[in-house]
Design an enzyme around this catalytic site. Sequence first.
Site, PDB file in Angstrom:
ATOM      1  N   ASP A  45       0.779  -1.186  -0.161  1.00 43.93           N
ATOM      2  CA  ASP A  45      -0.089  -0.137  -0.099  1.00 43.93           C
ATOM      3  C   ASP A  45       0.806   1.248  -0.128  1.00 43.93           C
ATOM      4  O   ASP A  45       0.641   2.377  -0.064  1.00 43.93           O
ATOM      5  CB  ASP A  45      -1.056  -0.039   1.126  1.00 43.93           C
ATOM      6  CG  ASP A  45      -0.237  -0.066   2.552  1.00 43.93           C
ATOM      7  OD1 ASP A  45       0.945  -0.141   2.637  1.00 43.93           O
ATOM      8  OD2 ASP A  45      -1.165   0.058   3.387  1.00 43.93           O
ATOM      9  N   SER A  46       2.184   1.154  -0.026  1.00 40.73           N
ATOM     10  CA  SER A  46       3.150   2.099  -0.313  1.00 40.73           C
ATOM     11  C   SER A  46       2.799   2.813  -1.902  1.00 40.73           C
ATOM     12  O   SER A  46       3.183   3.880  -2.014  1.00 40.73           O
ATOM     13  CB  SER A  46       4.641   1.678  -0.356  1.00 40.73           C
ATOM     14  OG  SER A  46       4.631   0.783  -1.115  1.00 40.73           O
ATOM     15  N   LYS A 112      -0.933  -9.436   3.374  1.00 34.98           N
ATOM     16  CA  LYS A 112      -0.387  -8.758   4.327  1.00 34.98           C
ATOM     17  C   LYS A 112      -0.974  -7.972   5.263  1.00 34.98           C
ATOM     18  O   LYS A 112      -1.993  -7.030   4.519  1.00 34.98           O
ATOM     19  CB  LYS A 112       0.952  -8.122   3.728  1.00 34.98           C
ATOM     20  CG  LYS A 112       1.850  -7.459   4.937  1.00 34.98           C
ATOM     21  CD  LYS A 112       3.224  -7.147   4.571  1.00 34.98           C
ATOM     22  CE  LYS A 112       3.352  -5.741   3.804  1.00 34.98           C
ATOM     23  NZ  LYS A 112       2.749  -4.551   4.427  1.00 34.98           N
ATOM     24  N   GLU A 114      -1.062  -5.335   8.849  1.00 31.72           N
ATOM     25  CA  GLU A 114      -0.423  -4.281   9.673  1.00 31.72           C
ATOM     26  C   GLU A 114      -1.034  -4.810  11.153  1.00 31.72           C
ATOM     27  O   GLU A 114      -2.012  -4.317  11.286  1.00 31.72           O
ATOM     28  CB  GLU A 114      -0.165  -3.155   9.312  1.00 31.72           C
ATOM     29  CG  GLU A 114       0.617  -2.763   8.227  1.00 31.72           C
ATOM     30  CD  GLU A 114       0.744  -1.261   7.810  1.00 31.72           C
ATOM     31  OE1 GLU A 114       0.329  -0.516   8.732  1.00 31.72           O
ATOM     32  OE2 GLU A 114       1.298  -0.947   6.649  1.00 31.72           O
ATOM     33  N   GLU A 181       9.600  -3.889  10.257  1.00 34.42           N
ATOM     34  CA  GLU A 181      10.054  -2.586   9.557  1.00 34.42           C
ATOM     35  C   GLU A 181      10.494  -1.547  10.836  1.00 34.42           C
ATOM     36  O   GLU A 181      10.048  -1.176  11.839  1.00 34.42           O
ATOM     37  CB  GLU A 181       8.761  -1.952   8.982  1.00 34.42           C
ATOM     38  CG  GLU A 181       9.346  -0.422   8.365  1.00 34.42           C
ATOM     39  CD  GLU A 181       8.101   0.231   7.360  1.00 34.42           C
ATOM     40  OE1 GLU A 181       7.350  -0.673   7.029  1.00 34.42           O
ATOM     41  OE2 GLU A 181       8.530   1.353   6.677  1.00 34.42           O
TER      42      GLU A 181
END
Length: 265
Positions: A45-46, A112, A114, A181
Amino acid sequence: MAKTTLHSLLEMKKTGEKFTCLTSYDATQAHMVSSQGTDIILVGDSLGMVVQGRDSTVPVTMADMVYHTRCVSRGNTDAMIMADIPFMACSTPEQTYDNAAALMQAGAEVIKLEGGRWLCDTVRGLSERGVPTCLHLGLTPQSVSMLGGYKVQGRGEEAANRMIEDARLLAEAGANILLLECVPTPLAREIARSVDVPVIGIGAGPDTDGQVLVVYDMLGMTHGRKPRFVKNFMAEAGSPAEAVAQYVTDVKSGTFPAPEHGFEA
Ligand code: KIV
Protein backbone atom coordinates in the site's frame (compact mmCIF):
# COMPACT_ATOMS: atom_id res chain seq x y z
CA MET A 1 13.78 -20.11 -11.77
CA ALA A 2 11.46 -22.28 -9.66
CA LYS A 3 8.19 -20.78 -8.41
CA THR A 4 8.45 -19.40 -4.85
CA THR A 5 6.10 -21.16 -2.42
CA LEU A 6 5.59 -21.08 1.35
CA HIS A 7 7.40 -24.40 1.40
CA SER A 8 10.45 -23.03 -0.45
CA LEU A 9 10.63 -20.03 1.91
CA LEU A 10 10.58 -22.36 4.92
CA GLU A 11 13.36 -24.44 3.33
CA MET A 12 15.42 -21.26 2.83
CA LYS A 13 14.93 -20.33 6.48
CA LYS A 14 16.10 -23.82 7.50
CA THR A 15 19.19 -23.80 5.29
CA GLY A 16 20.05 -20.15 5.99
CA GLU A 17 19.65 -19.03 2.37
CA LYS A 18 18.43 -15.41 2.39
CA PHE A 19 15.38 -14.56 0.27
CA THR A 20 14.47 -11.35 -1.53
CA CYS A 21 11.32 -9.28 -1.81
CA LEU A 22 10.67 -6.06 -3.75
CA THR A 23 7.51 -4.06 -4.21
CA SER A 24 5.88 -3.75 -7.63
CA TYR A 25 2.74 -1.92 -8.65
CA ASP A 26 2.36 -2.73 -12.36
CA ALA A 27 3.02 -5.48 -14.90
CA THR A 28 6.27 -4.04 -16.26
CA GLN A 29 7.86 -3.72 -12.81
CA ALA A 30 6.59 -7.18 -11.83
CA HIS A 31 8.15 -8.73 -14.92
CA MET A 32 11.48 -6.95 -14.40
CA VAL A 33 11.65 -7.79 -10.69
CA SER A 34 10.57 -11.44 -10.97
CA SER A 35 12.64 -12.26 -14.06
CA GLN A 36 15.80 -11.15 -12.17
CA GLY A 37 15.23 -13.77 -9.45
CA THR A 38 13.33 -11.86 -6.74
CA ASP A 39 11.55 -14.43 -4.58
CA ILE A 40 8.54 -12.35 -3.47
CA ILE A 41 6.73 -9.36 -5.01
CA LEU A 42 4.91 -7.16 -2.51
CA VAL A 43 2.02 -5.16 -3.90
CA GLY A 44 2.42 -2.70 -1.05
CA ASP A 45 0.00 0.00 0.00
CA SER A 46 3.12 2.19 -0.27
CA LEU A 47 1.60 2.69 -3.74
CA GLY A 48 -0.46 5.42 -2.06
CA MET A 49 2.74 7.42 -1.59
CA VAL A 50 4.97 6.38 -4.51
CA VAL A 51 2.32 6.00 -7.24
CA GLN A 52 -0.52 8.25 -6.08
CA GLY A 53 1.65 10.95 -4.46
CA ARG A 54 -0.20 10.99 -1.14
CA ASP A 55 1.33 11.85 2.26
CA SER A 56 0.69 8.43 3.81
CA THR A 57 -0.78 5.00 3.03
CA VAL A 58 -4.02 5.81 4.87
CA PRO A 59 -6.05 6.91 1.79
CA VAL A 60 -5.38 3.65 -0.12
CA THR A 61 -8.55 1.64 -0.79
CA MET A 62 -9.32 -2.01 -1.48
CA ALA A 63 -10.22 -1.04 -5.06
CA ASP A 64 -6.69 0.40 -5.48
CA MET A 65 -5.13 -2.77 -4.07
CA VAL A 66 -7.19 -5.10 -6.26
CA TYR A 67 -6.39 -3.06 -9.39
CA HIS A 68 -2.61 -3.06 -8.77
CA THR A 69 -2.55 -6.73 -7.70
CA ARG A 70 -4.22 -7.66 -11.02
CA CYS A 71 -1.65 -5.60 -12.97
CA VAL A 72 1.26 -7.21 -11.09
CA SER A 73 -0.06 -10.75 -11.51
CA ARG A 74 -0.13 -10.29 -15.31
CA GLY A 75 3.60 -9.40 -15.40
CA ASN A 76 4.92 -11.83 -12.78
CA THR A 77 7.00 -14.86 -13.77
CA ASP A 78 7.84 -17.04 -10.72
CA ALA A 79 7.74 -14.77 -7.67
CA MET A 80 5.22 -15.26 -4.88
CA ILE A 81 2.76 -12.34 -4.91
CA MET A 82 1.90 -10.80 -1.55
CA ALA A 83 -0.64 -7.96 -1.31
CA ASP A 84 -1.46 -5.50 1.47
CA ILE A 85 -4.84 -5.21 3.15
CA PRO A 86 -5.14 -1.40 3.33
CA PHE A 87 -6.05 0.89 6.23
CA MET A 88 -9.16 -0.17 8.21
CA ALA A 89 -9.90 -3.03 5.80
CA CYS A 90 -9.25 -5.73 8.44
CA SER A 91 -11.26 -4.30 11.33
CA THR A 92 -13.26 -7.52 11.83
CA PRO A 93 -12.49 -11.11 10.79
CA GLU A 94 -15.49 -11.13 8.42
CA GLN A 95 -14.42 -7.91 6.68
CA THR A 96 -10.91 -9.35 6.35
CA TYR A 97 -12.16 -12.63 4.83
CA ASP A 98 -14.05 -10.70 2.11
CA ASN A 99 -11.08 -8.44 1.38
CA ALA A 100 -8.61 -11.36 1.38
CA ALA A 101 -10.86 -13.16 -1.12
CA ALA A 102 -10.84 -10.12 -3.43
CA LEU A 103 -7.02 -9.88 -3.32
CA MET A 104 -6.51 -13.63 -3.84
CA GLN A 105 -8.91 -13.58 -6.79
CA ALA A 106 -6.86 -10.69 -8.22
CA GLY A 107 -3.69 -12.83 -8.06
CA ALA A 108 -2.27 -12.51 -4.51
CA GLU A 109 -0.95 -15.67 -2.88
CA VAL A 110 -0.25 -14.17 0.56
CA ILE A 111 -2.18 -11.40 2.32
CA LYS A 112 -0.22 -8.89 4.41
CA LEU A 113 -1.81 -7.26 7.45
CA GLU A 114 -0.35 -4.56 9.69
CA GLY A 115 -0.74 -5.17 13.41
CA GLY A 116 0.05 -7.25 16.47
CA ARG A 117 -1.71 -9.72 18.74
CA TRP A 118 -5.17 -8.15 18.22
CA LEU A 119 -5.11 -9.84 14.79
CA CYS A 120 -4.61 -13.40 16.13
CA ASP A 121 -8.26 -14.47 15.69
CA THR A 122 -8.32 -13.05 12.16
CA VAL A 123 -5.05 -14.80 11.26
CA ARG A 124 -6.37 -18.10 12.66
CA GLY A 125 -9.61 -17.73 10.67
CA LEU A 126 -7.74 -16.92 7.45
CA SER A 127 -5.40 -19.88 7.94
CA GLU A 128 -8.36 -22.24 8.51
CA ARG A 129 -9.87 -20.92 5.26
CA GLY A 130 -6.66 -21.52 3.27
CA VAL A 131 -5.40 -17.93 3.13
CA PRO A 132 -1.66 -17.51 3.88
CA THR A 133 -0.76 -14.38 5.84
CA CYS A 134 2.21 -12.10 6.47
CA LEU A 135 2.02 -9.96 9.61
CA HIS A 136 3.78 -6.57 9.54
CA LEU A 137 5.21 -5.47 12.92
CA GLY A 138 7.40 -2.58 14.08
CA LEU A 139 6.81 0.61 12.14
CA THR A 140 3.34 0.01 10.72
CA PRO A 141 2.74 2.97 8.35
CA GLN A 142 -1.08 2.68 8.51
CA SER A 143 -0.78 3.69 12.21
CA VAL A 144 1.53 6.64 11.55
CA SER A 145 -0.76 9.09 13.38
CA MET A 146 -0.86 6.88 16.47
CA LEU A 147 2.93 6.29 16.34
CA GLY A 148 3.62 10.03 16.01
CA GLY A 149 5.66 9.70 12.81
CA TYR A 150 7.88 7.28 10.91
CA LYS A 151 10.09 6.24 13.85
CA VAL A 152 12.11 3.18 14.85
CA GLN A 153 9.95 0.83 16.97
CA GLY A 154 10.83 -1.67 19.73
CA ARG A 155 13.43 0.42 21.54
CA GLY A 156 13.59 -0.22 25.31
CA GLU A 157 12.98 -3.48 27.14
CA GLU A 158 9.20 -3.21 27.45
CA ALA A 159 8.58 -2.38 23.78
CA ALA A 160 11.06 -5.05 22.64
CA ASN A 161 9.45 -7.75 24.81
CA ARG A 162 6.01 -6.79 23.55
CA MET A 163 7.13 -7.15 19.92
CA ILE A 164 8.76 -10.53 20.62
CA GLU A 165 5.52 -11.71 22.24
CA ASP A 166 3.40 -10.34 19.34
CA ALA A 167 5.60 -12.26 16.88
CA ARG A 168 5.30 -15.47 18.88
CA LEU A 169 1.51 -15.19 19.30
CA LEU A 170 0.93 -14.42 15.61
CA ALA A 171 3.14 -17.32 14.50
CA GLU A 172 1.22 -19.63 16.87
CA ALA A 173 -2.08 -18.32 15.44
CA GLY A 174 -0.96 -19.41 11.95
CA ALA A 175 0.88 -16.43 10.40
CA ASN A 176 3.07 -17.83 7.61
CA ILE A 177 5.51 -14.91 7.34
CA LEU A 178 6.41 -11.95 9.57
CA LEU A 179 7.71 -8.60 8.31
CA LEU A 180 9.65 -6.23 10.59
CA GLU A 181 10.00 -2.57 9.60
CA CYS A 182 12.41 -0.13 11.32
CA VAL A 183 13.31 -2.38 14.23
CA PRO A 184 16.73 -2.34 15.98
CA THR A 185 19.08 -4.98 14.51
CA PRO A 186 19.47 -7.02 17.77
CA LEU A 187 15.69 -7.20 18.30
CA ALA A 188 15.04 -8.29 14.70
CA ARG A 189 17.73 -10.97 15.10
CA GLU A 190 16.07 -12.25 18.28
CA ILE A 191 12.61 -12.37 16.67
CA ALA A 192 13.91 -14.18 13.55
CA ARG A 193 15.59 -16.77 15.79
CA SER A 194 12.60 -17.25 18.10
CA VAL A 195 9.92 -18.08 15.49
CA ASP A 196 9.82 -20.96 12.99
CA VAL A 197 8.25 -18.86 10.21
CA PRO A 198 10.31 -16.79 7.72
CA VAL A 199 10.92 -13.18 8.82
CA ILE A 200 11.43 -10.37 6.26
CA GLY A 201 13.13 -7.14 7.29
CA ILE A 202 13.26 -3.54 6.08
CA GLY A 203 15.43 -1.32 8.25
CA ALA A 204 15.81 -4.33 10.54
CA GLY A 205 19.44 -5.30 9.93
CA PRO A 206 21.04 -8.27 8.16
CA ASP A 207 19.86 -11.12 10.39
CA THR A 208 16.26 -11.56 9.25
CA ASP A 209 15.60 -14.44 6.83
CA GLY A 210 14.75 -12.13 3.92
CA GLN A 211 14.87 -8.46 2.91
CA VAL A 212 12.39 -6.11 1.24
CA LEU A 213 12.72 -2.65 -0.32
CA VAL A 214 10.36 -0.38 -2.21
CA VAL A 215 11.36 -0.78 -5.87
CA TYR A 216 11.49 2.98 -6.59
CA ASP A 217 13.86 3.45 -3.62
CA MET A 218 16.35 0.80 -4.73
CA LEU A 219 16.25 2.27 -8.25
CA GLY A 220 17.34 5.64 -6.85
CA MET A 221 13.96 7.28 -7.45
CA THR A 222 13.19 8.17 -3.81
CA HIS A 223 10.90 11.17 -3.62
CA GLY A 224 11.94 13.38 -0.67
CA ARG A 225 14.23 12.21 2.15
CA LYS A 226 15.95 8.85 1.55
CA PRO A 227 15.41 6.52 4.55
CA ARG A 228 18.59 5.22 6.21
CA PHE A 229 17.82 1.61 5.21
CA VAL A 230 17.64 2.35 1.47
CA LYS A 231 20.50 1.60 -0.92
CA ASN A 232 20.43 2.98 -4.46
CA PHE A 233 21.38 -0.05 -6.57
CA MET A 234 21.14 2.01 -9.78
CA ALA A 235 24.25 3.98 -8.76
CA GLU A 236 26.48 1.27 -10.20
CA ALA A 237 24.11 -0.50 -12.58
CA GLY A 238 23.61 -0.02 -16.30
CA SER A 239 19.86 -0.73 -16.21
CA PRO A 240 17.00 -1.28 -13.73
CA ALA A 241 17.16 -5.04 -14.41
CA GLU A 242 20.89 -5.04 -13.55
CA ALA A 243 20.15 -3.09 -10.34
CA VAL A 244 17.56 -5.70 -9.29
CA ALA A 245 19.98 -8.54 -10.12
CA GLN A 246 22.64 -6.85 -7.93
CA TYR A 247 20.12 -6.46 -5.06
CA VAL A 248 19.34 -10.19 -5.28
CA THR A 249 23.06 -11.07 -5.30
CA ASP A 250 23.86 -8.74 -2.39
CA VAL A 251 20.99 -9.98 -0.19
CA LYS A 252 21.84 -13.64 -0.91
CA SER A 253 25.55 -13.06 -0.16
CA GLY A 254 24.80 -11.05 3.00
CA THR A 255 26.42 -7.87 1.62
CA PHE A 256 23.12 -5.96 1.87
CA PRO A 257 22.01 -4.62 4.27
CA ALA A 258 25.31 -3.28 5.64
CA PRO A 259 25.59 -2.10 9.27
CA GLU A 260 24.91 1.53 8.22
CA HIS A 261 21.46 0.53 6.90
CA GLY A 262 20.31 -0.70 10.33
CA PHE A 263 19.33 0.82 13.68
CA GLU A 264 20.88 0.30 17.14
CA ALA A 265 18.83 -0.74 20.17
O1 KIV B 1 3.63 -1.07 1.58
C1 KIV B 1 4.81 -1.42 1.50
O2 KIV B 1 5.49 -1.25 0.48
C2 KIV B 1 5.41 -2.07 2.65
C3 KIV B 1 6.91 -2.23 2.66
C4 KIV B 1 7.57 -0.95 2.91
C5 KIV B 1 7.33 -3.27 3.61
O3 KIV B 1 4.72 -2.43 3.57
